[in-house]
Motif scaffolding. Structure first.
Motif, PDB file in Angstrom:
ATOM      1  N   LEU A   1      -2.706   2.018   7.505  1.00 31.61           N
ATOM      2  CA  LEU A   1      -3.406   1.088   8.391  1.00 31.61           C
ATOM      3  C   LEU A   1      -4.855   0.848   7.989  1.00 31.61           C
ATOM      4  CD1 LEU A   1      -1.989   2.018  11.903  1.00 31.61           C
ATOM      5  CD2 LEU A   1      -1.319   0.154  10.377  1.00 31.61           C
ATOM      6  N   GLY A   2      -5.533   1.871   7.518  1.00 30.35           N
ATOM      7  CA  GLY A   2      -6.910   1.696   7.076  1.00 30.35           C
ATOM      8  C   GLY A   2      -7.008   0.770   5.877  1.00 30.35           C
ATOM      9  N   GLN A   3      -6.065   0.895   4.952  1.00 30.50           N
ATOM     10  CA  GLN A   3      -6.053   0.037   3.777  1.00 30.50           C
ATOM     11  C   GLN A   3      -5.778  -1.423   4.190  1.00 30.50           C
ATOM     12  OE1 GLN A   3      -4.650   3.073   4.214  1.00 30.50           O
ATOM     13  NE2 GLN A   3      -3.715   3.773   2.312  1.00 30.50           N
ATOM     14  N   ILE A   4      -4.824  -1.607   5.106  1.00 29.49           N
ATOM     15  CA  ILE A   4      -4.503  -2.951   5.597  1.00 29.49           C
ATOM     16  C   ILE A   4      -5.711  -3.545   6.316  1.00 29.49           C
ATOM     17  CG2 ILE A   4      -3.089  -4.222   7.269  1.00 29.49           C
ATOM     18  CD1 ILE A   4      -0.759  -2.331   6.452  1.00 29.49           C
ATOM     19  N   TRP A   5      -6.387  -2.740   7.128  1.00 36.63           N
ATOM     20  CA  TRP A   5      -7.583  -3.228   7.817  1.00 36.63           C
ATOM     21  C   TRP A   5      -8.652  -3.665   6.808  1.00 36.63           C
ATOM     22  CZ3 TRP A   5     -12.611  -1.666   7.449  1.00 36.63           C
ATOM     23  CH2 TRP A   5     -13.497  -2.333   8.295  1.00 36.63           C
ATOM     24  N   ARG A   6      -8.854  -2.870   5.770  1.00 33.08           N
ATOM     25  CA  ARG A   6      -9.866  -3.189   4.762  1.00 33.08           C
ATOM     26  C   ARG A   6      -9.527  -4.515   4.072  1.00 33.08           C
ATOM     27  NH1 ARG A   6     -14.761  -2.040   4.444  1.00 33.08           N
ATOM     28  NH2 ARG A   6     -14.432   0.192   4.438  1.00 33.08           N
TER      29      ARG A   6
ATOM     30  N   PRO B   1      -8.799   6.110  10.846  1.00 30.56           N
ATOM     31  CA  PRO B   1      -8.783   7.366  10.087  1.00 30.56           C
ATOM     32  C   PRO B   1      -7.590   8.230  10.507  1.00 30.56           C
ATOM     33  CG  PRO B   1     -10.500   7.412  11.758  1.00 30.56           C
ATOM     34  CD  PRO B   1      -9.942   6.023  11.752  1.00 30.56           C
ATOM     35  N   GLY B   2      -6.970   8.827   9.525  1.00 32.97           N
ATOM     36  CA  GLY B   2      -5.832   9.700   9.792  1.00 32.97           C
ATOM     37  C   GLY B   2      -4.507   8.975   9.950  1.00 32.97           C
ATOM     38  N   MET B   3      -4.501   7.647   9.853  1.00 26.25           N
ATOM     39  CA  MET B   3      -3.266   6.871  10.001  1.00 26.25           C
ATOM     40  C   MET B   3      -2.838   6.348   8.624  1.00 26.25           C
ATOM     41  SD  MET B   3      -2.760   6.963  13.291  1.00 26.25           S
ATOM     42  CE  MET B   3      -1.548   5.711  13.533  1.00 26.25           C
ATOM     43  N   PRO B   4      -1.616   6.609   8.207  1.00 27.42           N
ATOM     44  CA  PRO B   4      -1.173   6.131   6.898  1.00 27.42           C
ATOM     45  C   PRO B   4      -1.144   4.602   6.828  1.00 27.42           C
ATOM     46  CG  PRO B   4       0.485   7.547   7.921  1.00 27.42           C
ATOM     47  CD  PRO B   4      -0.609   7.359   8.910  1.00 27.42           C
TER      48      PRO B   4
ATOM     49  N   PHE C   1       0.830  -1.209   0.000  1.00 24.52           N
ATOM     50  CA  PHE C   1       0.000   0.000   0.000  1.00 24.52           C
ATOM     51  C   PHE C   1       0.860   1.253   0.000  1.00 24.52           C
ATOM     52  CE2 PHE C   1      -2.817  -3.204   1.821  1.00 24.52           C
ATOM     53  CZ  PHE C   1      -3.930  -3.020   1.020  1.00 24.52           C
ATOM     54  N   SER C   2       0.252   2.349  -0.408  1.00 18.57           N
ATOM     55  CA  SER C   2       0.938   3.642  -0.326  1.00 18.57           C
ATOM     56  C   SER C   2       0.937   4.093   1.138  1.00 18.57           C
ATOM     57  CB  SER C   2       0.233   4.681  -1.199  1.00 18.57           C
ATOM     58  OG  SER C   2      -0.986   5.081  -0.604  1.00 18.57           O
ATOM     59  N   TYR C   3       1.631   5.157   1.399  1.00 21.19           N
ATOM     60  CA  TYR C   3       1.691   5.714   2.754  1.00 21.19           C
ATOM     61  C   TYR C   3       0.638   6.808   2.918  1.00 21.19           C
ATOM     62  CZ  TYR C   3       4.090   6.805   7.142  1.00 21.19           C
ATOM     63  OH  TYR C   3       4.415   6.971   8.455  1.00 21.19           O
ATOM     64  N   ALA C   4      -0.339   6.773   2.044  1.00 24.56           N
ATOM     65  CA  ALA C   4      -1.379   7.803   2.060  1.00 24.56           C
ATOM     66  C   ALA C   4      -2.332   7.608   3.239  1.00 24.56           C
ATOM     67  CB  ALA C   4      -2.162   7.761   0.756  1.00 24.56           C
TER      68      ALA C   4
END
Length: 132
Positions: free
Chosen positions: A91-96, A86-89, A74-77
């Motif tokens: 981690l949200g993508q990894i959780w999804r 929310p607001g964490m680079p 994933f990107s660091y976005a």
């Protein structure tokens, strides 16, 4: 087959990891980084589908010997539309993605292989840190 496998249908010993997709949160779909929650759900579905296809290709070719691990880098976005972190680079993508691996049917996908077992034994999470 002629690139990653050696004559006995084993992975080349130098190959340890396969990146399914680099920065999928910026590409699959293009709205995954700027749109609503549906974009990140589509991104996760694309990754689990590609992962399942790679597992199926191994099965069809008859890969033997030590198996490689997989990742989706994933990107660091920072994403606010992933449902968690929310607001964490990254981690949200990894959780999804983790949620999609555990509940593919909730993402409209029916795997051909046991993607959860492969995820738990052969998947490594990763992210790029292209930040200042």
């Amino acid at each position: 087959r002629n690139v990653f496998l050696i004559m006995r249908n084993e992975y080349h010993p130098a190959l340890k990891y396969m990146n399914i997709l680099n920065e999928p949160d910026l590409k699959m779909p293009s709205t995954a980084d700027s749109g609503g929650e549906e974009g990140t759900r589509q991104m996760a579905r694309a990754i689990i589908s590609a992962f399942d296809a790679m597992l199926q290709a191994e099965k069809e070719v008859g890969v033997v010997g030590p198996l490689i691990n997989f990742t989706a880098t994933f990107s660091y976005a920072v994403r606010s539309n992933c449902g968690k972190f929310p607001g964490m680079p990254a981690l949200g993508q990894i959780w999804r993605l983790d949620d999609a691996m555990h509940h593919p049917e909730a993402y409209g996908y029916t795997p051909k292989n046991d993607i959860l077992a492969a995820y738990q034994t052969r998947f490594v999470h990763s992210f790029n840190t292209q930040n200042p």
